[in-house]
Design a protein around this motif. Structure first.
Motif, PDB file in Angstrom:
ATOM      1  N   GLU A  63      39.204  45.931  34.325  1.00 22.04           N
ATOM      2  CA  GLU A  63      38.354  45.198  33.391  1.00 22.04           C
ATOM      3  C   GLU A  63      38.196  46.019  32.116  1.00 22.04           C
ATOM      4  O   GLU A  63      37.941  47.215  32.172  1.00 22.04           O
ATOM      5  CB  GLU A  63      36.983  44.951  34.010  1.00 22.04           C
ATOM      6  N   PHE A  64      38.373  45.340  30.984  1.00 18.50           N
ATOM      7  CA  PHE A  64      38.178  46.000  29.696  1.00 18.50           C
ATOM      8  C   PHE A  64      37.410  45.055  28.790  1.00 18.50           C
ATOM      9  O   PHE A  64      37.753  43.880  28.674  1.00 18.50           O
ATOM     10  CB  PHE A  64      39.512  46.376  29.041  1.00 18.50           C
ATOM     11  N   GLU A  65      36.365  45.589  28.168  1.00 21.12           N
ATOM     12  CA  GLU A  65      35.583  44.795  27.228  1.00 21.12           C
ATOM     13  C   GLU A  65      35.417  45.570  25.935  1.00 21.12           C
ATOM     14  O   GLU A  65      34.982  46.719  25.942  1.00 21.12           O
ATOM     15  CB  GLU A  65      34.205  44.466  27.799  1.00 21.12           C
ATOM     16  N   VAL A  85      46.572  45.629  22.841  1.00 20.40           N
ATOM     17  CA  VAL A  85      47.369  45.041  23.921  1.00 20.40           C
ATOM     18  C   VAL A  85      48.512  45.984  24.317  1.00 20.40           C
ATOM     19  O   VAL A  85      48.799  46.145  25.501  1.00 20.40           O
ATOM     20  CB  VAL A  85      47.890  43.642  23.526  1.00 20.40           C
ATOM     21  N   ARG A  86      49.136  46.638  23.348  1.00 15.40           N
ATOM     22  CA  ARG A  86      50.176  47.626  23.672  1.00 15.40           C
ATOM     23  C   ARG A  86      49.589  48.749  24.529  1.00 15.40           C
ATOM     24  O   ARG A  86      50.208  49.192  25.495  1.00 15.40           O
ATOM     25  CB  ARG A  86      50.805  48.201  22.400  1.00 15.40           C
ATOM     26  N   ALA A  87      48.388  49.200  24.182  1.00 16.24           N
ATOM     27  CA  ALA A  87      47.746  50.278  24.942  1.00 16.24           C
ATOM     28  C   ALA A  87      47.346  49.818  26.339  1.00 16.24           C
ATOM     29  O   ALA A  87      47.370  50.611  27.287  1.00 16.24           O
ATOM     30  CB  ALA A  87      46.526  50.805  24.193  1.00 16.24           C
ATOM     31  N   LEU A  88      46.986  48.558  26.487  1.00 22.89           N
ATOM     32  CA  LEU A  88      46.580  48.029  27.792  1.00 22.89           C
ATOM     33  C   LEU A  88      47.768  47.597  28.654  1.00 22.89           C
ATOM     34  O   LEU A  88      47.595  47.320  29.840  1.00 22.89           O
ATOM     35  CB  LEU A  88      45.640  46.836  27.606  1.00 22.89           C
ATOM     36  N   ALA A  89      48.947  47.552  28.078  1.00 19.70           N
ATOM     37  CA  ALA A  89      50.128  47.056  28.794  1.00 19.70           C
ATOM     38  C   ALA A  89      50.403  47.835  30.078  1.00 19.70           C
ATOM     39  O   ALA A  89      50.882  47.269  31.053  1.00 19.70           O
ATOM     40  CB  ALA A  89      51.351  47.089  27.880  1.00 19.70           C
ATOM     41  N   GLY A  90      50.093  49.120  30.089  1.00 22.60           N
ATOM     42  CA  GLY A  90      50.329  49.923  31.283  1.00 22.60           C
ATOM     43  C   GLY A  90      49.320  49.704  32.391  1.00 22.60           C
ATOM     44  O   GLY A  90      49.500  50.183  33.507  1.00 22.60           O
ATOM     45  N   HIS A  91      48.261  48.985  32.118  1.00 27.01           N
ATOM     46  CA  HIS A  91      47.205  48.723  33.106  1.00 27.01           C
ATOM     47  C   HIS A  91      47.573  47.448  33.872  1.00 27.01           C
ATOM     48  O   HIS A  91      47.039  46.366  33.608  1.00 27.01           O
ATOM     49  CB  HIS A  91      45.848  48.604  32.416  1.00 27.01           C
ATOM     50  N   SER A  92      48.485  47.580  34.815  1.00 31.20           N
ATOM     51  CA  SER A  92      49.049  46.417  35.492  1.00 31.20           C
ATOM     52  C   SER A  92      48.031  45.650  36.344  1.00 31.20           C
ATOM     53  O   SER A  92      48.251  44.487  36.656  1.00 31.20           O
ATOM     54  CB  SER A  92      50.239  46.828  36.353  1.00 31.20           C
ATOM     55  N   SER A  93      46.924  46.272  36.702  1.00 32.68           N
ATOM     56  CA  SER A  93      45.895  45.588  37.497  1.00 32.68           C
ATOM     57  C   SER A  93      44.818  44.944  36.628  1.00 32.68           C
ATOM     58  O   SER A  93      43.832  44.433  37.161  1.00 32.68           O
ATOM     59  CB  SER A  93      45.231  46.580  38.455  1.00 32.68           C
ATOM     60  N   LEU A  94      45.000  44.959  35.323  1.00 34.37           N
ATOM     61  CA  LEU A  94      44.006  44.382  34.422  1.00 34.37           C
ATOM     62  C   LEU A  94      43.826  42.900  34.757  1.00 34.37           C
ATOM     63  O   LEU A  94      44.770  42.120  34.712  1.00 34.37           O
ATOM     64  CB  LEU A  94      44.444  44.545  32.965  1.00 34.37           C
ATOM     65  N   GLY A  95      42.601  42.533  35.110  1.00 33.79           N
ATOM     66  CA  GLY A  95      42.309  41.154  35.488  1.00 33.79           C
ATOM     67  C   GLY A  95      41.269  40.487  34.611  1.00 33.79           C
ATOM     68  O   GLY A  95      41.188  39.267  34.564  1.00 33.79           O
ATOM     69  N   ARG A  96      40.477  41.294  33.911  1.00 28.66           N
ATOM     70  CA  ARG A  96      39.417  40.748  33.056  1.00 28.66           C
ATOM     71  C   ARG A  96      39.511  41.415  31.682  1.00 28.66           C
ATOM     72  O   ARG A  96      39.399  42.637  31.590  1.00 28.66           O
ATOM     73  CB  ARG A  96      38.046  41.010  33.659  1.00 28.66           C
ATOM     74  N   LEU A  97      39.706  40.608  30.660  1.00 28.85           N
ATOM     75  CA  LEU A  97      39.784  41.106  29.288  1.00 28.85           C
ATOM     76  C   LEU A  97      38.788  40.349  28.439  1.00 28.85           C
ATOM     77  O   LEU A  97      38.863  39.123  28.319  1.00 28.85           O
ATOM     78  CB  LEU A  97      41.201  40.944  28.725  1.00 28.85           C
TER      79      LEU A  97
END
Length: 166
Positions: A63-65, A85-97
């Motif tokens: 989760e990232f807010e 989004v490029r920085a978050l691309a490696g967070h493969s379990s990201l489910g909540r943005l």
């Protein structure tokens, strides 16, 4: 850096040297596999650029807010959204943005993220998304089979054309 029990970290309305904070926290981010939620509201590039750098150093977020203040220096515009989004691309379990109260108009980076990640929630409340952004976002939505919650309230630049695409 040795703490392995913190799962959520929230920074809002803090007044400290952001670059130093994120640099200091990188070992914590890297070493704490349980850490999965970051909520932040920070003003300006003195916060945003070090945040982007830190996000690229680990990959555990679910989760990232980033809540901005629309029309203010700290809000994310399209260029910052792409970098984020490029920085978050490696967070493969990201489910909540959650990217509410920012200056995002276009949605190309977000549509790409919808295709490549298993987002269940995307909150774009109080942005500046326009019809073109809505059309691009719609393509991302159609490419996602995991998105359950899409929050687009108060995006006054989306007209009937944009809503039909979505």
């Amino acid at each position: 850096a040795g703490n392995k029990s913190i799962t959520k970290l929230t920074f809002t309305l803090c007044d400290f040297p952001w670059g130093d904070i994120f640099e200091t926290l990188v070992p914590f981010f890297k070493n704490n596999g349980r850490f999965d939620s970051l909520k932040i509201c920070c003003p300006g590039d003195d916060c945003f650029l070090p945040l982007i750098s830190a996000l690229s150093e680990f990959n555990s977020l679910k989760e990232f807010e980033y809540s901005g203040n629309e029309g203010v220096e700290g809000a994310i515009d399209d260029d910052k959204a792409r970098a984020l989004v490029r920085a978050l691309a490696g967070h493969s379990s990201l489910g909540r943005l959650i990217l509410s109260e920012n200056n995002i108009r276009g949605c190309d980076a977000l549509a790409t993220l919808l295709h490549s990640h298993r987002l269940a929630l995307l909150d774009l409340r109080e942005n500046q998304i326009d019809n073109d952004g809505a059309v691009v976002l719609a393509a991302g939505i159609m490419g996602s089979n995991t998105l359950n919650d899409l929050i687009l309230e108060y995006n006054p630049n989306i007209t009937e054309t944009g809503w039909q695409a979505i």
